[in-house]
Design a protein around this motif. Structure first.
Motif, PDB file in Angstrom:
ATOM      1  N   PHE A 183       0.820  -1.222   0.000  1.00 42.87           N
ATOM      2  CA  PHE A 183       0.000   0.000   0.000  1.00 42.87           C
ATOM      3  C   PHE A 183       0.848   1.264   0.000  1.00 42.87           C
ATOM      4  CE2 PHE A 183      -3.683  -2.540   1.600  1.00 42.87           C
ATOM      5  CZ  PHE A 183      -4.582  -2.104   0.657  1.00 42.87           C
ATOM      6  N   VAL A 184       1.884   1.273   0.828  1.00 47.32           N
ATOM      7  CA  VAL A 184       2.566   2.543   1.103  1.00 47.32           C
ATOM      8  C   VAL A 184       3.871   2.717   0.333  1.00 47.32           C
ATOM      9  CG1 VAL A 184       3.528   3.981   2.924  1.00 47.32           C
ATOM     10  CG2 VAL A 184       1.518   2.599   3.373  1.00 47.32           C
ATOM     11  N   THR A 220       4.297   4.691  -3.158  1.00 50.94           N
ATOM     12  CA  THR A 220       4.137   6.133  -3.031  1.00 50.94           C
ATOM     13  C   THR A 220       5.362   6.758  -2.384  1.00 50.94           C
ATOM     14  OG1 THR A 220       1.791   5.751  -2.746  1.00 50.94           O
ATOM     15  CG2 THR A 220       2.615   7.924  -2.179  1.00 50.94           C
ATOM     16  N   PHE A 280       8.314   6.734  -4.839  1.00 51.11           N
ATOM     17  CA  PHE A 280       8.041   7.670  -5.929  1.00 51.11           C
ATOM     18  C   PHE A 280       8.208   9.113  -5.458  1.00 51.11           C
ATOM     19  CE2 PHE A 280       4.535   9.817  -8.481  1.00 51.11           C
ATOM     20  CZ  PHE A 280       5.272   9.894  -9.644  1.00 51.11           C
ATOM     21  N   PHE A 281       7.585   9.405  -4.330  1.00 47.81           N
ATOM     22  CA  PHE A 281       7.627  10.739  -3.754  1.00 47.81           C
ATOM     23  C   PHE A 281       9.064  11.134  -3.387  1.00 47.81           C
ATOM     24  CE2 PHE A 281       7.256  13.361   0.138  1.00 47.81           C
ATOM     25  CZ  PHE A 281       6.567  14.422  -0.386  1.00 47.81           C
ATOM     26  N   VAL A 334      10.382  14.192  -5.440  1.00 47.91           N
ATOM     27  CA  VAL A 334      10.242  15.437  -4.682  1.00 47.91           C
ATOM     28  C   VAL A 334      11.404  15.652  -3.711  1.00 47.91           C
ATOM     29  CG1 VAL A 334       8.775  16.739  -3.110  1.00 47.91           C
ATOM     30  CG2 VAL A 334       7.741  15.329  -4.873  1.00 47.91           C
ATOM     31  N   ILE A 335      11.681  14.674  -2.876  1.00 44.75           N
ATOM     32  CA  ILE A 335      12.624  14.911  -1.782  1.00 44.75           C
ATOM     33  C   ILE A 335      14.081  14.933  -2.266  1.00 44.75           C
ATOM     34  CG2 ILE A 335      13.433  14.092   0.453  1.00 44.75           C
ATOM     35  CD1 ILE A 335      10.597  15.122   0.534  1.00 44.75           C
ATOM     36  N   MET A 355      -2.711   6.054  -6.128  1.00 44.15           N
ATOM     37  CA  MET A 355      -1.638   6.037  -5.138  1.00 44.15           C
ATOM     38  C   MET A 355      -2.067   6.750  -3.864  1.00 44.15           C
ATOM     39  SD  MET A 355       1.806   6.549  -7.383  1.00 44.15           S
ATOM     40  CE  MET A 355       3.024   5.679  -6.440  1.00 44.15           C
ATOM     41  N   SER A 407      -2.058   4.755  -0.394  1.00 39.64           N
ATOM     42  CA  SER A 407      -1.182   5.135   0.719  1.00 39.64           C
ATOM     43  C   SER A 407      -1.989   5.712   1.876  1.00 39.64           C
ATOM     44  CB  SER A 407      -0.093   6.103   0.261  1.00 39.64           C
ATOM     45  OG  SER A 407      -0.613   7.017  -0.643  1.00 39.64           O
ATOM     46  N   TYR A 455       6.475  12.892   6.989  1.00 39.45           N
ATOM     47  CA  TYR A 455       7.453  12.995   5.900  1.00 39.45           C
ATOM     48  C   TYR A 455       6.778  13.441   4.603  1.00 39.45           C
ATOM     49  CZ  TYR A 455      10.759  11.061   2.413  1.00 39.45           C
ATOM     50  OH  TYR A 455      11.612  10.870   1.358  1.00 39.45           O
ATOM     51  N   ILE A 456       5.658  12.800   4.295  1.00 39.88           N
ATOM     52  CA  ILE A 456       4.969  13.162   3.048  1.00 39.88           C
ATOM     53  C   ILE A 456       4.322  14.541   3.158  1.00 39.88           C
ATOM     54  CG2 ILE A 456       3.040  12.536   1.543  1.00 39.88           C
ATOM     55  CD1 ILE A 456       3.797   9.652   1.897  1.00 39.88           C
ATOM     56  N   GLY A 473       6.589  17.450   2.468  1.00 41.28           N
ATOM     57  CA  GLY A 473       6.817  17.710   1.055  1.00 41.28           C
ATOM     58  C   GLY A 473       5.823  18.702   0.490  1.00 41.28           C
ATOM     59  N   MET A 483       4.707  21.378   1.935  1.00 43.25           N
ATOM     60  CA  MET A 483       5.013  22.769   2.263  1.00 43.25           C
ATOM     61  C   MET A 483       6.122  23.349   1.392  1.00 43.25           C
ATOM     62  SD  MET A 483       4.819  22.385   6.341  1.00 43.25           S
ATOM     63  CE  MET A 483       5.810  23.838   6.596  1.00 43.25           C
ATOM     64  N   ILE A 484       6.837  22.466   0.707  1.00 46.51           N
ATOM     65  CA  ILE A 484       7.978  22.948  -0.059  1.00 46.51           C
ATOM     66  C   ILE A 484       7.563  23.242  -1.501  1.00 46.51           C
ATOM     67  CG2 ILE A 484      10.229  22.283  -0.973  1.00 46.51           C
ATOM     68  CD1 ILE A 484      10.570  20.740   1.677  1.00 46.51           C
ATOM     69  N   ALA A 514       2.135  14.324 -10.732  1.00 44.03           N
ATOM     70  CA  ALA A 514       1.583  13.324  -9.826  1.00 44.03           C
ATOM     71  C   ALA A 514       2.298  13.375  -8.478  1.00 44.03           C
ATOM     72  CB  ALA A 514       1.695  11.934 -10.443  1.00 44.03           C
ATOM     73  N   ALA A 515       3.635  13.414  -8.527  1.00 43.73           N
ATOM     74  CA  ALA A 515       4.396  13.364  -7.279  1.00 43.73           C
ATOM     75  C   ALA A 515       4.081  14.564  -6.391  1.00 43.73           C
ATOM     76  CB  ALA A 515       5.894  13.318  -7.581  1.00 43.73           C
ATOM     77  N   PHE A 516       3.981  15.749  -6.994  1.00 38.51           N
ATOM     78  CA  PHE A 516       3.739  16.929  -6.175  1.00 38.51           C
ATOM     79  C   PHE A 516       2.300  17.013  -5.684  1.00 38.51           C
ATOM     80  CE2 PHE A 516       7.796  18.377  -7.778  1.00 38.51           C
ATOM     81  CZ  PHE A 516       8.305  19.011  -6.662  1.00 38.51           C
ATOM     82  N   ILE A 571       0.425  14.214  -4.807  1.00 38.18           N
ATOM     83  CA  ILE A 571       0.038  13.089  -3.950  1.00 38.18           C
ATOM     84  C   ILE A 571      -0.172  13.526  -2.486  1.00 38.18           C
ATOM     85  CG2 ILE A 571       1.019  11.015  -2.864  1.00 38.18           C
ATOM     86  CD1 ILE A 571       1.719  10.024  -5.624  1.00 38.18           C
ATOM     87  N   PRO A 572       0.725  14.369  -1.915  1.00 41.67           N
ATOM     88  CA  PRO A 572       0.507  14.743  -0.512  1.00 41.67           C
ATOM     89  C   PRO A 572      -0.850  15.376  -0.257  1.00 41.67           C
ATOM     90  CG  PRO A 572       2.703  15.393  -1.190  1.00 41.67           C
ATOM     91  CD  PRO A 572       2.014  14.899  -2.417  1.00 41.67           C
ATOM     92  N   ILE A 606      -3.562  12.785  -0.307  1.00 45.81           N
ATOM     93  CA  ILE A 606      -3.600  11.993   0.930  1.00 45.81           C
ATOM     94  C   ILE A 606      -4.240  12.806   2.047  1.00 45.81           C
ATOM     95  CG2 ILE A 606      -2.190  10.861   2.698  1.00 45.81           C
ATOM     96  CD1 ILE A 606      -0.187  10.159   0.547  1.00 45.81           C
ATOM     97  N   GLY A 645      -8.450  21.902  -0.220  1.00 39.80           N
ATOM     98  CA  GLY A 645      -7.057  21.943  -0.639  1.00 39.80           C
ATOM     99  C   GLY A 645      -6.319  23.192  -0.214  1.00 39.80           C
TER     100      GLY A 645
END
Lengths: 303, 275
Positions: free
Chosen positions: A14-15, A18, A21-22, A26-27, B89, B93, B111-112, B115, B117-118, B146-148, B150-151, B154, B271
């Motif tokens: 599940f986790v 993500t 990918f993230f 991003v990081i 995703m 998640s 952690y997610i 991301g 806030m940045i 997608a990556a930006f 996802i947070p 969620i 949002g």
């Protein structure tokens, strides 16, 4: 049951995708950016290595000089933040209060006020470009006014304001909606009790409604502040190319036109630090505000 | 509440109507000049309705000169695929992070959320390196979008998913359903409204995005925002077609908003924390 919900393999399925990918998209790039910002510029000759120069790029960024536009860009973004906080937000709050206190066709107004928010800021900017170039001059002509030299978007004195106006205008609807939603969720018995106690209109707004939507005001404030540091779309379209009058623009130009990757990364990191710093500052301020009202309340009780 | 006709009320309405006109006028103006020809605009009919309704401007922007149809298609593909990824995703998640029980779930969640806030400015240059092999494909935009997003997906889902009673899982478990079947056939259908809320927010973000698009969308995969911005340079003299292009670019979001204004407003409230 508990075993099923704590199964390591299913959690991973599940986790994990993500998180990976993230992290990858991003990081890691953010840390890379920070690393690049500590390097000297990538040398022109193939095979040469960039050197590690610590915070030299950051120092360069804020060294006053005729050719260094970054300090001014930061000031400009603060100017925008100021306009947003002291003009746009109070205006939105006023509209939200009027609507939330009940006027005829309240939801019609609300729905229409919100329209600019859903439109792409690219479209908005191109539209305002036409407004500045065609509509405003003809209005000036009717009233026999003289236009600023070179037009609004090229004139040194009006340029910034002309760029800020469309996005200030566009997001009034967003702030209004946020505040309106918060105002509507104040329990009715609070409002009723205040009415019975003789609070009306302005007093109700200042003493009851505004203090009660403080959390949302904080959201709006951070939205304004962070938005002002990130502002890109409107100035990118309305100003001529290679303009560096706002932090995000400056970063973009240094990065993709001048190919100064390290220097641009330092500017990007500065935008991030600025956003984080102001988020922290807002948190402290709002905590103090809570503390202040609490203390005052206690003192009153004691008296 | 007092109800009477008063000066204050008239003033209030006058104020609201003035602002209303300021909000709607640019749109009206856009619609008008998208149906006029340049000649008419320069001959003084700047604000009025067009004398002749020139739908040929739309044909022109759509295919012949403007290629709006291509940009539109690109935007649709980018947005649709991004939404599929963020929804799937995001849901998975959110389920794993908030529904299941394990050590460290709070840490991963924080952690997610950090991301979020940045600003994406920070990742821009390294991303161009990472995504270089995908240059000039749809994925070069879809992946960062997608990556930006996802947070925030969620985060929006988290409010809903924690409100579903655990009896759902218990009952399913007793009936012999595995965790994946429970998540996808029992919890997922209950989450549809929340997923829609998040999806509308992400849709507006992605559809209107410019910064990443100017960098990663070049050539054939240009999105609407980049496309119309470049068009405005070429079409300095053909106002009508430019206007038509802008209308076409705006229509999808505007139609969405008009059909479900309440839902769109809820999405944007949900949002707002993203900043």
């Amino acid at each position: 049951m508990k075993r099923v919900l704590s199964n390591k393999w299913s959690i991973a399925v599940f986790v994990l995708p993500t998180v990976l990918f993230f992290t990858y998209i991003v990081i890691i790039p953010i840390f890379k950016s920070f690393y690049y910002s500590l390097l000297s510029e990538i040398p022109a000759k193939v095979g040469d290595q960039s050197e590690f120069v610590w915070f030299e790029n950051y120092i360069k960024m804020f060294t006053p000089g005729r050719r260094n536009a970054f300090p001014e860009a930061v000031l400009n973004s603060l100017y925008y933040a100021g306009l947003s906080i002291f003009v746009q937000l109070p205006f939105s709050l006023l509209i939200a209060l009027i609507l939330a206190n009940g006027v005829k066709s309240e939801s019609l107004y609300r729905n229409l006020f919100f329209i600019p928010v859903v439109i792409s800021s690219v479209v908005i900017s191109l539209l305002w470009q036409r407004i500045y170039k065609d509509l405003v001059p003809s209005i000036y002509e009717i009233f026999h006014l003289t236009l600023p030299k070179n037009g609004f978007l090229a004139n040194k004195d009006t340029k910034l304001m002309a760029v800020f106006l469309p996005s200030l205008w566009q997001f009034v609807g967003y702030h209004m909606l946020l505040m309106y939603g918060a105002l509507k969720s104040i329990p009715t018995d609070v409002i009723e009790a205040a009415t019975v106690d003789g609070a009306g209109g302005v007093r109700m707004a200042l003493r009851i409604q505004i203090p009660m939507i403080k959390p949302m005001l904080k959201v709006c404030l951070s939205f304004s502040l962070i938005g002002s540091f990130k502002l890109f779309d409107t100035p990118w379209i309305l100003l001529e190319r290679a303009n560096k009058s706002l932090p995000a623009l400056s970063m973009y130009v240094e990065m993709f036109s001048n190919h100064k990757y390290s220097y641009a990364s330092a500017q990007a990191m500065f935008i991030v630090f600025e956003c984080l710093a102001f988020t922290v500052l807002l948190n402290i301020l709002f905590k103090d505000w809570d503390g202040f009202t609490l203390r005052r309340g206690r003192r009153r009780l004691a008296a | 509440m007092k109800k009477k006709f008063s000066l204050g009320k008239v003033a209030t309405h006058a104020f609201l109507i003035v602002w209303l006109l300021l909000c709607v006028f640019p749109l009206y103006w856009l619609l008008c000049f998208s149906l006029k020809d340049t000649q008419e605009i320069f001959n003084g009919n700047l604000i009025g309705l067009p004398t002749q309704w020139l739908f040929s401007n739309y044909a022109n922007a759509w295919g012949a000169g403007g290629n709006i149809s291509v940009f539109l298609m690109n935007s649709v593909i980018d947005t649709a695929v991004t939404l599929c990824i963020t929804s799937l995703m995001g849901f998975m998640s959110a389920y794993g992070l908030l529904r299941m029980r394990w050590k460290g779930q709070k840490v991963v969640m924080t952690y997610i959320m950090m991301g979020m806030m940045i600003p994406m400015h920070a990742a821009l240059y390294p991303l161009t390196e990472t995504l270089l092999p995908l240059n000039k494909t749809y994925w070069a935009l879809i992946i960062p979008y997608a990556a930006f997003n996802i947070p925030i997906t969620i985060l929006i889902l988290s409010g809903f998913i924690t409100n579903i009673p655990y009896e759902m899982e218990e009952a399913a478990c007793i009936d012999g359903s595995g965790i994946f079947r429970t998540a996808f056939t029992i919890i997922l259908p209950m989450m549809v409204p929340a997923i829609a809320t998040a999806a509308i927010f992400v849709f507006l973000q992605v559809w209107n995005e410019l910064l990443l698009a100017t960098i990663f969308a070049s050539g054939k995969v240009r999105t609407l925002t980049v496309g119309i911005q470049q068009m405005s340079g070429q079409y300095q003299t053909d106002y009508g077609s430019m206007g038509a292009a802008l209308v076409i670019a705006t229509l999808p979001t505007l139609v969405l908003y008009m059909c479900m204004s309440g839902q769109v407003q809820r999405s944007l409230i949900a949002g707002a924390v993203k900043g």
